[in-house]
Design a protein around this motif. Sequence first.
Motif, mmCIF file in Angstrom:
data_model
loop_
_atom_site.group_PDB
_atom_site.id
_atom_site.type_symbol
_atom_site.label_atom_id
_atom_site.label_comp_id
_atom_site.label_asym_id
_atom_site.label_seq_id
_atom_site.Cartn_x
_atom_site.Cartn_y
_atom_site.Cartn_z
ATOM 1 N N THR A 109 24.219 13.432 -8.652
ATOM 2 C CA THR A 109 24.552 12.029 -8.400
ATOM 3 C C THR A 109 23.266 11.229 -8.231
ATOM 4 N N PRO A 110 23.251 9.970 -8.656
ATOM 5 C CA PRO A 110 22.054 9.135 -8.457
ATOM 6 C C PRO A 110 21.941 8.578 -7.043
ATOM 7 N N TYR A 111 22.946 8.845 -6.194
ATOM 8 C CA TYR A 111 22.958 8.277 -4.849
ATOM 9 C C TYR A 111 22.343 9.251 -3.848
ATOM 10 N N SER A 112 21.675 8.707 -2.846
ATOM 11 C CA SER A 112 21.041 9.497 -1.800
ATOM 12 C C SER A 112 21.973 9.566 -0.596
ATOM 13 N N SER A 113 22.458 10.753 -0.298
ATOM 14 C CA SER A 113 23.360 10.901 0.844
ATOM 15 C C SER A 113 22.645 10.626 2.159
ATOM 16 N N ALA B 287 20.233 8.463 2.636
ATOM 17 C CA ALA B 287 20.109 7.010 2.779
ATOM 18 C C ALA B 287 21.436 6.397 3.221
ATOM 19 N N PHE B 288 22.537 6.878 2.661
ATOM 20 C CA PHE B 288 23.846 6.389 3.089
ATOM 21 C C PHE B 288 24.092 6.732 4.557
ATOM 22 N N HIS B 289 23.710 7.942 4.955
ATOM 23 C CA HIS B 289 23.895 8.354 6.348
ATOM 24 C C HIS B 289 23.107 7.435 7.293
ATOM 25 N N LEU C 139 32.246 9.966 3.554
ATOM 26 C CA LEU C 139 31.444 9.504 2.427
ATOM 27 C C LEU C 139 30.209 10.372 2.208
ATOM 28 N N VAL C 140 29.434 10.625 3.254
ATOM 29 C CA VAL C 140 28.201 11.405 3.106
ATOM 30 C C VAL C 140 28.531 12.830 2.674
ATOM 31 N N LEU D 152 29.396 12.873 -1.006
ATOM 32 C CA LEU D 152 28.232 12.705 -1.871
ATOM 33 C C LEU D 152 27.498 14.027 -2.068
ATOM 34 N N ASP D 153 27.518 14.882 -1.052
ATOM 35 C CA ASP D 153 26.840 16.184 -1.145
ATOM 36 C C ASP D 153 27.689 17.245 -1.837
#
Length: 216
Positions: free
Chosen positions: A104-108, A110-112, A127-128, A131-132
């Motif tokens: 995924t291009p998203y950083s878990s 950073a979201f956390h 959500l976090v 993402l993982d």
Amino acid sequence: MLGLGLSMGASSPTTTKKSASDLTFAGLTHHVRMAPPASTFVPSVARNLITPSPTHVVQGTDDFLSIAKPPLLFYPDFTSVIALRPSFSPFIHVLPEVFSRVITPYSSSAFHALLSKFNLTSAYPSLVHNLDHGFPLGPMPTLKSTHIMNNHPSCRDYPDEVAQYLHDEVTACRMSGPYSRETVERILRGPFQSSPLIVAVQPQGPGVPDKVRVCR
């Protein structure tokens, strides 16, 4: 040239026109003197020019943020309907790194950090983790056997584009393989359902090659 309230000649007879239509029909043969309009007092206009608004009055920054904050997104929790696969067994299964790989291009992390900073963790508790580990699709029927769907017939018209797409996906680690059906069942630790390919063609206009996109 005609003008309101102007005398065009002292020797000309004074004519007073009462309407715009009379002034129009008079033409240029008569000089017109219009009396200035009398002042009119309108109490309803002169008083209470500013009316207080009945809306909420913002007192401070916290009050403003509470009003301006957008509503929370609806985020369903499908944790209870996830069909868990068996734990990895080296005698039965293979390639556990492929089974657990999530690209995924998203950083878990950073979201956390952002969810914690703005006190939103309780609104999006999964959500976090998703993402993982991947997002569940929702309630799904139990797979008791493998289902492999044929690709769309459009793939036969663009074999080179399909081959290039698969090569690019494998190179970017967004796809693994190619594997046989038996190997995939050992990787996924049970039966699976494949996602077929389809080629979408978008005409670009005269003299411009069509845009070809492989979808799955």
